[in-house]
Design a protein around this motif. Structure first.
Motif, PDB file in Angstrom:
ATOM      1  N   GLY A 157       4.981  -7.793 -17.318  1.00 21.21           N
ATOM      2  CA  GLY A 157       3.795  -8.424 -16.749  1.00 21.21           C
ATOM      3  C   GLY A 157       3.624  -8.182 -15.274  1.00 21.21           C
ATOM      4  N   LEU A 158       4.601  -7.529 -14.619  1.00 27.44           N
ATOM      5  CA  LEU A 158       4.537  -7.319 -13.168  1.00 27.44           C
ATOM      6  C   LEU A 158       5.224  -6.004 -12.829  1.00 27.44           C
ATOM      7  N   CYS A 159       4.485  -5.086 -12.199  1.00 26.44           N
ATOM      8  CA  CYS A 159       5.059  -3.819 -11.776  1.00 26.44           C
ATOM      9  C   CYS A 159       4.452  -3.416 -10.442  1.00 26.44           C
ATOM     10  N   ALA A 160       5.108  -2.467  -9.753  1.00 32.77           N
ATOM     11  CA  ALA A 160       4.697  -2.088  -8.403  1.00 32.77           C
ATOM     12  C   ALA A 160       4.871  -0.593  -8.199  1.00 32.77           C
ATOM     13  N   ILE A 161       4.034  -0.027  -7.296  1.00 33.20           N
ATOM     14  CA  ILE A 161       4.143   1.383  -6.916  1.00 33.20           C
ATOM     15  C   ILE A 161       3.939   1.492  -5.414  1.00 33.20           C
ATOM     16  N   PRO A 162       4.516   2.503  -4.774  1.00 35.77           N
ATOM     17  CA  PRO A 162       4.209   2.740  -3.353  1.00 35.77           C
ATOM     18  C   PRO A 162       2.798   3.302  -3.207  1.00 35.77           C
ATOM     19  N   VAL A 163       2.151   2.992  -2.103  1.00 36.60           N
ATOM     20  CA  VAL A 163       0.741   3.347  -1.921  1.00 36.60           C
ATOM     21  C   VAL A 163       0.561   4.640  -1.137  1.00 36.60           C
ATOM     22  N   LYS A 164       1.513   4.999  -0.294  1.00 37.99           N
ATOM     23  CA  LYS A 164       1.295   6.068   0.680  1.00 37.99           C
ATOM     24  C   LYS A 164       0.835   7.370   0.027  1.00 37.99           C
ATOM     25  N   GLY A 165       1.632   7.925  -0.891  1.00 38.04           N
ATOM     26  CA  GLY A 165       1.261   9.196  -1.510  1.00 38.04           C
ATOM     27  C   GLY A 165       0.060   9.091  -2.419  1.00 38.04           C
ATOM     28  N   PRO A 166       0.075   8.208  -3.422  1.00 36.01           N
ATOM     29  CA  PRO A 166      -1.091   8.108  -4.308  1.00 36.01           C
ATOM     30  C   PRO A 166      -2.371   7.722  -3.578  1.00 36.01           C
TER      31      PRO A 166
END
Length: 576
Positions: A98-107
C-alpha cells in the motif's frame, strides 16, 4: 530548510490498503491484535477508527464485518501497483503493501518535471487498480493545516464505498514524502520543513520522544526542528538526533529499492496432456537436478520449493515444501510423488459430478469417473486424473525464499556429521512410510496435556496457533502425565455415599471424591487436588468450552488426571 543533499522522493499511497485484501459487502474492517487496523469508507462514516477496540467499533457500527489481516494477499494485490510504478524507474522501494517510493531526480528530468511525473504515476497506478478490482477503501485525506493550499487537492468526504485509489506526494526525503502523499500535495523543494512544521511530534513515530517533547512544551514538529542540533544530540541521544533530522526535512537514509530475484523456476509442459502421474515423477527428478544446477550457478539456496501442477481442464494446484538446502534431487522428486498422491487422495483432480471434459466436443452428458478405488487403497500406485479425457499439462518447480549459499561446514578428518546422518535416515524412512510416516513433537499452547504437544511431519514447518509460553490461566502444574489418552475415556466419580460428585459454576465441589468407576472397575480415591477450572473461547459459541481438571491418587499409588465437562467425568491422562 533542507539542504541540497536531501533527495527528492515521490511516494504512492493507497489508503487503508489492508481492506483491499479482504472481501465483504458494506462496512468492512480489518483487525490486528484485537483492534481495528483499517476500515472501509462506510465503516469510517459510522464512526469506526483505526486503533479502536473491536467492541467499541461494533457498537458504533452494528453491521460492521470484521476480517483478519491477510499480509500475503496484501502483498500479492499490491504487485500490479509496484509494476506500474516500475515502468518509470526500477528503483522502487516497497515500504509496506500500500506504500512505495521512488527517487524523483532522474525520472523527473526524463518525464518533464516533478508535476508531470506525479500525474503520470498516479494515472498509471489508478489504471492498475482499475484492472485489479479489489474491495472498498477509504477516500483520500485532506491536506494538513498550514500547508500550501495551492499545491493541495481538496478531498471530498464520501459516505459510500468505492474501489481503492491512490494518492501521490513529493517532498524532500522519504519521511516528508509519505506525509505529502497522505495530504495529496507536491511540496516545493526547500519548503519541506515549512510543510512539516504544523504536524504534531507524534508524527515522527517515536511515542516516548513525543510524550517527552509534549511535557517540555514542544508539541509540534516545527517547534522541535527549531532546537539546535547539538542540544538535541546532548539531551535526546541518537534517537532524538534522527527524529530531529526528520523534523528539519533531512533524510537519515537513502531509498532501498527492492531486490529483483532471478527467475530460477524449472518446468515441463506435456503435449498431449499426460493422464498418469508416474511420468511426472520421472520428470520431477530431471527438473530437480536442473533446479539444483541453477541455484548452484547463481550461488543461491532456497528455503522452500513450490510444486505446481496444471491440468488440461484449467485446474491448478500448488504446494510449498521446505528445502533449506538439504533436499537432494531424489528427495525432491519423492516429495513431488507424495504431493501428487495427496492431491489425488483428496480428490483435487476429480471433476465434480456431472461436469464434462472441455476438450471433447462429443461428450455432452454423463458424470466423469470417480477416483480409482484401487489407487486410493494402495497409495504406492501412481496417481493420475480420474477423467480419462483430462490430463496434466504442466509440472513446475519454483524456488522460494532465495538467499546466498554460505555452504556447509563438514566435520574434520572425514568424520560424518550427525545432521547429515539424520537427514539421510529420515529420507530413507519417508521413502518407505511416506511423508507423514515420520513425525516430530512440537510444543503448542494449551491448558491440558493433550493440547501442549502436536505431531508434525518431519521437515514440515510448524507455527503454533498460540504460543506455548503464553499465560494460560487454569493450566496444570509442571508435573506432567506420562500417558495421555488419544480420546478422554468416560468415568464416574462418586462420593462416600455413592452419589455422583458435581462441580458448580464457581468451581465448588459437591463432596469429597471417594470412588472412580472405570470400565466396571472401582478404584478407591486416596487423595485428590483441584479443580483447575478453564473457560475457553467464551466469545465464540461454536468453540466455547467450560471444564475443570482434577488430580486423584487411587489404590496402589497410581495418579490419574480427570476432567469434568458438562456434568460428565472423563479420564484424560495417567501418571507413573
Amino acid at each position: 530548510m533542507a539542504d541540497d543533499r536531501t533527495p527528492r522522493v515521490l511516494v504512492v499511497w493507497c489508503p487503508d490498503w489492508p481492506v483491499a485484501a479482504v472481501t465483504g459487502d458494506g462496512p468492512v474492517a480489518v483487525t490486528d491484535g484485537g483492534r481495528i487496523l483499517a476500515c472501509s469508507a462506510g465503516a469510517r462514516a459510522a464512526g469506526v477508527r483505526q486503533g479502536q477496540r473491536l467492541k467499541l467499533a461494533q457498537r458504533l457500527c452494528p453491521a460492521l464485518e470484521l476480517r483478519d489481516r491477510d499480509p500475503e494477499a496484501e502483498t500479492r494485490r499490491f504487485e500490479p501497483v509496484v509494476a506500474a510504478v516500475e515502468a518509470f524507474t526500477p528503483r522502487v522501494e516497497v515500504i509496506r503493501p500500500g506504500l512505495c517510493a521512488i527517487p524523483v531526480k532522474g525520472p523527473g528530468r526524463y518525464f518533464g518535471g516533478e508535476e508531470a511525473l506525479a500525474a503520470m504515476v498516479r494515472t498509471a497506478v489508478v489504471d492498475a487498480l482499475a484492472r485489479e478490482p479489489v474491495p472498498d477503501a477509504v477516500p483520500g485525506a485532506a491536506p494538513v493545516p498550514g500547508t500550501d493550499t495551492a499545491l493541495a487537492t481538496p478531498a471530498t468526504p464520501a459516505t459510500t464505498e468505492r474501489p481503492p485509489h491512490a494518492q501521490v506526494g513529493v517532498a524532500d526525503g522519504l519521511f516528508a514524502a509519505v506525509l505529502a502523499a497522505r495530504a495529496g500535495v507536491l511540496v516545493p523543494a526547500g519548503r519541506t520543513a515549512e510543510f512539516l512544521a504544523p504536524y504534531p511530534v507524534s508524527a515522527l513515530g517515536d511515542e516516548a520522544l513525543a510524550e517527552l517533547l509534549g511535557r517540555l512544551g514542544l508539541p509540534t514538529v516545527g517547534a522541535f526542528a527549531a532546537l539546535p542540533p547539538e542540544a538535541v544530540a546532548d539531551r535526546f541521544g541518537p534517537a532524538g538526533t534522527v527524529a530531529h533530522r526528520l523534523a528539519r526535512g533531512l533524510q537519515p537514509r537513502p531509498l532501498v529499492p527492492r531486490d529483483q530475484e532471478p527467475d530460477l523456476a524449472v518446468e515441463q509442459r506435456f503435449d498431449p496432456p499426460e493422464r498418469l502421474a508416474e511420468p511426472l515423477v520421472f520428470v520431477a527428478r530431471t527438473l530437480a537436478e536442473r533446479l539444483h544446477q541453477r541455484l548452484a550457478g547463481a550461488g543461491l539456496t532456497c528455503r522452500r520449493v513450490a510444486v505446481e501442477v496444471a491440468c488440461a481442464d484449467g485446474r491448478t494446484a500448488s504446494r510449498l515444501w521446505r528445502h533449506e538446502g538439504r533436499l537432494s534431487a531424489t528427495a525432491l522428486a519423492e516429495r513431488v510423488r507424495w504431493q501428487l498422491q495427496a492431491w489425488q487422495g483428496a480428490g483435487t483432480f476429480t471433476p465434480p459430478a456431472g461436469s464434462t471434459a472441455p476438450d471433447d466436443p462429443d461428450r455432452t452428458e454423463g458424470p466423469v469417473r470417480p477416483a480409482d478405488p484401487d489407487r486410493l487403497a494402495d497409495p504406492d500406485r501412481p496417481a493420475g486424473p480420474a477423467d480419462p479425457d483430462a490430463g496434466f499439462t504442466l509440472l513446475r518447480l519454483a524456488p522460494d525464499g532465495l538467499s546466498p549459499d554460505q555452504g556447509r561446514q563438514l566435520a574434520l578428518w572425514g568424520q560424518a556429521v550427525a545432521d547429515d546422518r539424520v537427514e539421510r535416515a529420515v529420507a530413507r524412512v519417508q521413502a518407505v512410510l511416506g511423508h507423514a510416516g515420520l513425525r516430530r513433537i512440537e510444543p503448542a499452547g494449551g491448558r491440558g496435556p493433550g493440547e501442549q504437544a502436536v505431531k508434525v511431519p518431519w521437515g514440515e514447518p510448524y507455527e503454533a496457533a498460540a504460543p506455548a509460553d503464553a499465560p494460560w490461566p487454569g493450566r496444570l502444574p509442571d508435573v506432567w502425565p506420562a500417558v495421555v489418552l488419544r480420546e478422554p475415556a468416560p468415568v464416574r466419580v462418586l462420593d462416600g455415599a455413592g452419589q455422583p460428585v458435581t462441580v458448580d459454576g464457581r468451581a465448588g465441589v459437591s463432596a469429597r471424591p471417594a470412588l472412580v468407576v472405570f470400565q466396571g472397575r472401582r478404584e478407591r480415591v486416596d487423595g485428590w487436588t483441584g479443580p483447575w477450572p478453564a473457560v475457553e473461547y467464551w466469545w465464540d459459541q461454536s468453540l466455547a468450552r467450560r471444564r475443570a481438571r482434577f488430580q486423584v491418587v487411587v489404590g496402589g499409588g497410581r495418579a490419574l488426571l480427570l476432567t469434568v465437562e458438562g456434568g460428565a467425568w472423563y479420564l484424560e491422562a495417567g501418571y507413573d
